[in-house]
Structure formats: C-alpha cells, structure tokens
Write a protein that holds these residues in place. Sequence first.
Motif, PDB file in Angstrom:
ATOM      1  N   VAL A 314       0.861  -1.187   0.000  1.00  0.00           N
ATOM      2  CA  VAL A 314       0.000   0.000   0.000  1.00  0.00           C
ATOM      3  C   VAL A 314       0.897   1.237   0.000  1.00  0.00           C
ATOM      4  CG1 VAL A 314      -1.755   1.309   1.252  1.00  0.00           C
ATOM      5  CG2 VAL A 314      -1.845  -1.187   1.220  1.00  0.00           C
ATOM      6  N   THR A 315       0.666   2.109  -0.972  1.00  0.00           N
ATOM      7  CA  THR A 315       1.428   3.354  -1.100  1.00  0.00           C
ATOM      8  C   THR A 315       0.465   4.535  -1.025  1.00  0.00           C
ATOM      9  OG1 THR A 315       3.030   2.258  -2.551  1.00  0.00           O
ATOM     10  CG2 THR A 315       3.028   4.661  -2.546  1.00  0.00           C
ATOM     11  N   HIS A 351       7.388  24.819  -6.647  1.00  0.00           N
ATOM     12  CA  HIS A 351       6.498  25.961  -6.483  1.00  0.00           C
ATOM     13  C   HIS A 351       7.305  27.243  -6.659  1.00  0.00           C
ATOM     14  CE1 HIS A 351       3.211  23.478  -5.033  1.00  0.00           C
ATOM     15  NE2 HIS A 351       4.040  22.911  -4.164  1.00  0.00           N
ATOM     16  N   ASN A 352       6.887  28.062  -7.628  1.00  0.00           N
ATOM     17  CA  ASN A 352       7.564  29.333  -7.892  1.00  0.00           C
ATOM     18  C   ASN A 352       9.064  29.144  -8.084  1.00  0.00           C
ATOM     19  OD1 ASN A 352       5.098  30.739  -7.577  1.00  0.00           O
ATOM     20  ND2 ASN A 352       5.385  30.776  -5.330  1.00  0.00           N
ATOM     21  N   GLY A 353       9.409  28.110  -8.828  1.00  0.00           N
ATOM     22  CA  GLY A 353      10.799  27.852  -9.130  1.00  0.00           C
ATOM     23  C   GLY A 353      11.577  27.202  -8.018  1.00  0.00           C
ATOM     24  N   LYS A 354      10.913  26.895  -6.891  1.00  0.00           N
ATOM     25  CA  LYS A 354      11.595  26.286  -5.756  1.00  0.00           C
ATOM     26  C   LYS A 354      11.064  24.869  -5.512  1.00  0.00           C
ATOM     27  CE  LYS A 354      12.780  27.130  -0.905  1.00  0.00           C
ATOM     28  NZ  LYS A 354      12.567  28.021   0.281  1.00  0.00           N
ATOM     29  N   VAL A 355      11.968  23.923  -5.323  1.00  0.00           N
ATOM     30  CA  VAL A 355      11.601  22.523  -5.089  1.00  0.00           C
ATOM     31  C   VAL A 355      11.550  22.258  -3.590  1.00  0.00           C
ATOM     32  CG1 VAL A 355      12.264  20.118  -5.439  1.00  0.00           C
ATOM     33  CG2 VAL A 355      12.625  21.783  -7.272  1.00  0.00           C
ATOM     34  N   THR A 356      10.380  21.815  -3.106  1.00  0.00           N
ATOM     35  CA  THR A 356      10.207  21.526  -1.681  1.00  0.00           C
ATOM     36  C   THR A 356       9.440  20.215  -1.499  1.00  0.00           C
ATOM     37  OG1 THR A 356       8.153  22.801  -1.622  1.00  0.00           O
ATOM     38  CG2 THR A 356      10.189  23.965  -1.028  1.00  0.00           C
ATOM     39  N   PRO A 357       9.690  19.532  -0.393  1.00  0.00           N
ATOM     40  CA  PRO A 357       8.961  18.281  -0.111  1.00  0.00           C
ATOM     41  C   PRO A 357       7.621  18.559   0.566  1.00  0.00           C
ATOM     42  CG  PRO A 357      10.658  18.593   1.530  1.00  0.00           C
ATOM     43  CD  PRO A 357      10.767  19.757   0.581  1.00  0.00           C
ATOM     44  N   ASP A 358       6.587  18.822  -0.238  1.00  0.00           N
ATOM     45  CA  ASP A 358       5.273  19.099   0.330  1.00  0.00           C
ATOM     46  C   ASP A 358       4.583  17.829   0.854  1.00  0.00           C
ATOM     47  OD1 ASP A 358       5.648  21.690  -0.294  1.00  0.00           O
ATOM     48  OD2 ASP A 358       4.336  21.719  -2.037  1.00  0.00           O
ATOM     49  N   TYR A 359       4.860  16.714   0.234  1.00  0.00           N
ATOM     50  CA  TYR A 359       4.241  15.441   0.620  1.00  0.00           C
ATOM     51  C   TYR A 359       5.321  14.430   0.991  1.00  0.00           C
ATOM     52  CZ  TYR A 359      -0.198  16.929  -1.501  1.00  0.00           C
ATOM     53  OH  TYR A 359      -1.348  17.598  -1.809  1.00  0.00           O
ATOM     54  N   TYR A 360       4.875  13.429   1.675  1.00  0.00           N
ATOM     55  CA  TYR A 360       5.734  12.280   1.949  1.00  0.00           C
ATOM     56  C   TYR A 360       5.014  11.005   1.506  1.00  0.00           C
ATOM     57  CZ  TYR A 360       8.821  15.286   4.589  1.00  0.00           C
ATOM     58  OH  TYR A 360       9.692  16.280   4.947  1.00  0.00           O
ATOM     59  N   ALA A 361       5.754  10.176   0.803  1.00  0.00           N
ATOM     60  CA  ALA A 361       5.179   8.910   0.334  1.00  0.00           C
ATOM     61  C   ALA A 361       5.470   7.827   1.367  1.00  0.00           C
ATOM     62  CB  ALA A 361       5.780   8.515  -1.007  1.00  0.00           C
ATOM     63  N   ILE A 362       4.442   7.121   1.759  1.00  0.00           N
ATOM     64  CA  ILE A 362       4.644   6.006   2.678  1.00  0.00           C
ATOM     65  C   ILE A 362       4.349   4.695   1.937  1.00  0.00           C
ATOM     66  CG2 ILE A 362       3.885   7.488   4.565  1.00  0.00           C
ATOM     67  CD1 ILE A 362       1.469   5.510   4.809  1.00  0.00           C
ATOM     68  N   VAL A 363       5.133   3.690   2.250  1.00  0.00           N
ATOM     69  CA  VAL A 363       4.950   2.352   1.669  1.00  0.00           C
ATOM     70  C   VAL A 363       4.900   1.353   2.818  1.00  0.00           C
ATOM     71  CG1 VAL A 363       5.868   0.604   0.109  1.00  0.00           C
ATOM     72  CG2 VAL A 363       6.243   3.037  -0.388  1.00  0.00           C
ATOM     73  N   ILE A 364       3.843   0.576   2.868  1.00  0.00           N
ATOM     74  CA  ILE A 364       3.711  -0.444   3.900  1.00  0.00           C
ATOM     75  C   ILE A 364       3.203  -1.744   3.271  1.00  0.00           C
ATOM     76  CG2 ILE A 364       3.289   1.110   5.839  1.00  0.00           C
ATOM     77  CD1 ILE A 364       0.301   0.577   5.486  1.00  0.00           C
ATOM     78  N   CYS A 365       3.425  -2.834   3.978  1.00  0.00           N
ATOM     79  CA  CYS A 365       2.925  -4.147   3.572  1.00  0.00           C
ATOM     80  C   CYS A 365       1.747  -4.484   4.478  1.00  0.00           C
ATOM     81  CB  CYS A 365       4.034  -5.185   3.700  1.00  0.00           C
ATOM     82  SG  CYS A 365       3.552  -6.831   3.134  1.00  0.00           S
ATOM     83  N   VAL A 366       0.624  -4.859   3.869  1.00  0.00           N
ATOM     84  CA  VAL A 366      -0.612  -5.069   4.621  1.00  0.00           C
ATOM     85  C   VAL A 366      -1.221  -6.434   4.263  1.00  0.00           C
ATOM     86  CG1 VAL A 366      -2.967  -4.226   4.971  1.00  0.00           C
ATOM     87  CG2 VAL A 366      -1.088  -2.604   4.730  1.00  0.00           C
ATOM     88  N   PRO A 367      -1.643  -7.234   5.253  1.00  0.00           N
ATOM     89  CA  PRO A 367      -2.331  -8.484   4.949  1.00  0.00           C
ATOM     90  C   PRO A 367      -3.714  -8.223   4.364  1.00  0.00           C
ATOM     91  CG  PRO A 367      -2.289  -8.104   7.312  1.00  0.00           C
ATOM     92  CD  PRO A 367      -1.421  -7.061   6.700  1.00  0.00           C
ATOM     93  N   SER A 384      -3.668  10.296   0.777  1.00  0.00           N
ATOM     94  CA  SER A 384      -4.405  10.440  -0.481  1.00  0.00           C
ATOM     95  C   SER A 384      -3.649   9.706  -1.581  1.00  0.00           C
ATOM     96  CB  SER A 384      -4.564  11.922  -0.837  1.00  0.00           C
ATOM     97  OG  SER A 384      -3.295  12.521  -1.032  1.00  0.00           O
ATOM     98  N   GLY A 385      -4.303   9.503  -2.688  1.00  0.00           N
ATOM     99  CA  GLY A 385      -3.663   8.793  -3.798  1.00  0.00           C
ATOM    100  C   GLY A 385      -3.196   7.405  -3.393  1.00  0.00           C
ATOM    101  N   VAL A 386      -4.042   6.701  -2.659  1.00  0.00           N
ATOM    102  CA  VAL A 386      -3.659   5.389  -2.130  1.00  0.00           C
ATOM    103  C   VAL A 386      -3.626   4.355  -3.249  1.00  0.00           C
ATOM    104  CG1 VAL A 386      -4.200   3.580  -0.475  1.00  0.00           C
ATOM    105  CG2 VAL A 386      -4.707   5.977   0.075  1.00  0.00           C
ATOM    106  N   LEU A 387      -2.486   3.689  -3.392  1.00  0.00           N
ATOM    107  CA  LEU A 387      -2.310   2.642  -4.402  1.00  0.00           C
ATOM    108  C   LEU A 387      -2.130   1.295  -3.707  1.00  0.00           C
ATOM    109  CD1 LEU A 387       0.234   4.406  -6.800  1.00  0.00           C
ATOM    110  CD2 LEU A 387      -2.268   4.409  -6.939  1.00  0.00           C
ATOM    111  N   VAL A 388      -2.757   0.259  -4.258  1.00  0.00           N
ATOM    112  CA  VAL A 388      -2.679  -1.077  -3.679  1.00  0.00           C
ATOM    113  C   VAL A 388      -2.216  -2.058  -4.755  1.00  0.00           C
ATOM    114  CG1 VAL A 388      -3.956  -2.945  -2.555  1.00  0.00           C
ATOM    115  CG2 VAL A 388      -4.533  -0.559  -2.048  1.00  0.00           C
ATOM    116  N   SER A 389      -1.175  -2.847  -4.434  1.00  0.00           N
ATOM    117  CA  SER A 389      -0.647  -3.839  -5.382  1.00  0.00           C
ATOM    118  C   SER A 389      -0.414  -5.160  -4.664  1.00  0.00           C
ATOM    119  CB  SER A 389       0.678  -3.359  -5.994  1.00  0.00           C
ATOM    120  OG  SER A 389       0.522  -2.109  -6.631  1.00  0.00           O
TER     121      SER A 389
END
Length: 411
Positions: A314-315, A351-367, A384-389
């Motif tokens: 799950v991402t 944003h406005n020519g500046k690169v910043t880490p607005d979000y953090y991506a989390i990756v976990i393993c789920v049964p 948000s933008g939850v992906l499941v594989s």
Amino acid sequence: MEMSLSRLHLPNSQQCSSPLSSSLSLPPCFHVPCSQRRRPHTTWSSSIACCLPQRQESVAVIEKNETSTSVLSERKVIRFGLPSKGRMAADTLDLLKDCQLLVKQVNPRQYVAEIPQLSNLEVWFQRPKDIVRKLLSGDLDLGIVGFDTFSEYGLGNEDLIIVHDALGYGDCRLSLAIPNHGIFESINSLRELSQMPQWTASKPLRVATGFTHLGPKFMKDNGFMNVTFSTADGALEAAPAMGIADAILDLVSSGTTLKENNLREIEGGVLLESQAVLVARRKSLVEQKDVRCRTKEILERFEAHLRAVDQFTVTAHIRGSSAEEVAGRVCSQPSLSGLEGPTINPVFCKHNGKVTPDYYAIVICVPKKALYKSVQQLREIGGSGVLVSPLTYIFEEVTPRWKELLLKLGL
C-alpha cells in the motif's frame, strides 16, 4: 489407499507362534488370542499378509541405509520426488509454478521430468508413500508429501528431516470417527469410547484404517485395552454400516463425507493435523553440497512466495512537516505497522521555481484481511492517492527455516 480387506489381528505371541511375533514388537494391550477371533473365516495368515510389508520394509530400509553412502556417491544427479496423481499432485505443481519453478515433462506418461531453473536435478513422480520409502532407501534426496504420509511411512526414522512444515495446501486431519446411532449415540469423547464395557478380549473394538503404524500407537497411548484393526479398499466410511468395523480412523477435510455416512468425530479423536511438507534425506544434505544448494534455493523460493500470499503493498501520499512527523502519525495506527515499519520518503514538488517536499510517500505491507481497515486509517491521517498492489515474493536476508535446518544438521 491400497488396502486389502483383511483383519489386522494383533496376536498373543504365546498363543500364535509366528516368526513375526518378536520382530513386530506389538504392545500387549492389542494382543487377541487366536481362539477369540470374531470372524472364523479370517485366518492368521491373512493378517500377516496385511501387517508384514510395513515391518519388513523398516528392516529392509535399515539394511539398505548401511550401504547407501556408496550408492549416493555414485549417483551425482539430485532426485526430487513429487506426488504423481490427485489433488496433491496438482497443487504441488501449482506451488512450484508460482515460485518460477516450472516442471517440464516431455511425455505425461513418463515418471521423470526436469525443472530447467534447477540444474542437475531430476523430478520423479511417485505415489506419496513411495516417496517416503525411497527417501529412506536413498533413491530420492528430496520430496513433497502430506505430513500424515510422512508420519505413517517414515516410522520415526531420523534420516528423514522436514525442511518446510507448512506448504499451505493438502490440509486435513487424521481423526477417529464413530457412528451417530446405536451404542455410540451418547459417546462424545475418546475417553468415553475407551471406557465402554462392550470392548472385551473376545469382542474388541474394531477400527478400520489405512494407518496401521500410527493407529495402534494412538489407541494404546489413549488407554484402549481391547482393539483390533482392519483395512479395506475404497471408502472407509462404509465399513461401520457394513458391519466390518465399529469405528474408522481416516483423513478428514471438511467432515461432509462423514456426516453423509452417519459418522462423526469425537473430542480427543484427532491424531494429527496434516498438510503438504517438504522432506529431505539427512544423509544427502550432510554429504552432498549440491543437494544443500538446491534445497536452499527451493526453500527460499517457497518461503518468499508463501510469505507474500495474501499480502499487499500500500502506497499513499501524506502532507507533513517532516518524515519523522509523518512517521509518528502512521505508527500511531495499529494496522499500518507493515512488516518492520513504514518506509517514508519525501515527494518533491516545484512551487515558484523552488523545489520543496510538500508530501511524503509512505509504503507499507498489509495483509489482505486488514486491507480495507488500513486504507481507512491512512485516509484518516491525511493519506491520499492510495495505491494497492498484490505481492508475489518477500525475500528475507536469511531464510529462518534454512538457519533452523543447518542447526538440525549440525552444519
């Protein structure tokens, strides 16, 4: 099950003089005098014919094992025994295929095949009980069988070793079942069955089973003093209704067949729980490096696949001030711990020519059973933008079962 319709009368050695009486080493509580046999047409000679192969086999195995080292050194190719027919055979091939180990059989009528991914290894299709016997004799190095078959035909031989004890299919139990009616109507436990006054030396409890090694030991260990065993071709469930037996000791999966034949299991009547296991010959593992290498690869593939079954990746993206702050929120949720904890990485936005880490991506393993609950918890903490594989493999740095195996082998 290959069985002949014959009584397994366990004789009194003093009343039935036979050269087998000493080699069988049968417990006294199972001895039934010749004069007290219930079926006149069943002779002791037919009982010997039913009992003899297993006990002779154990002696033959010991004799052959003494000279098997030289045979093993001459045979360089590794032999892997697989079930030849039935559901166990199909499920075994499916497991190997899921682990990228495709069994290549040129002719479906041939008993020998290969797995191209494993060099210097032959696959031999055999009946499960023959796989165990040939492991004991040194004709096979590895095999897949049910734990029930391993226990019955392995006879506790220390040269057989279980490499993987839970391959995830072939689930069943070896259980004692009695009729629903008649004298058994009020019997609900193994203890109650053993204490029934009906069972005497002249009229013992009759049990139909194909497990002529495990059955007598189980009944003796549970206090049965008067019992005889018989085997029969076909379904054992019919034996009580036909008057051939009072009870049966057989493999049970769902229990539906028992119910349809007016039989039921009782408390304490389960001898063992069984599923498919990977078995090896101890001498082959100790004396041949190639056997160890192939065994390790097969085991690692099995472990990686079985660990990944019903697991999902799950991402999701979560806003946060830092990776530590996001990690705190994620770890506060009981369903988001993953295998060893969440993986958290910054997602950089411009944003406005500046690169910043607005979000953090989390990756976990789920049964699988906790998947929806985990997604809900992620969304509750801002995910948000939850992906499941689905996952296919989860490889460990070192497979725990391999470490345990090396300890057992003293390597």
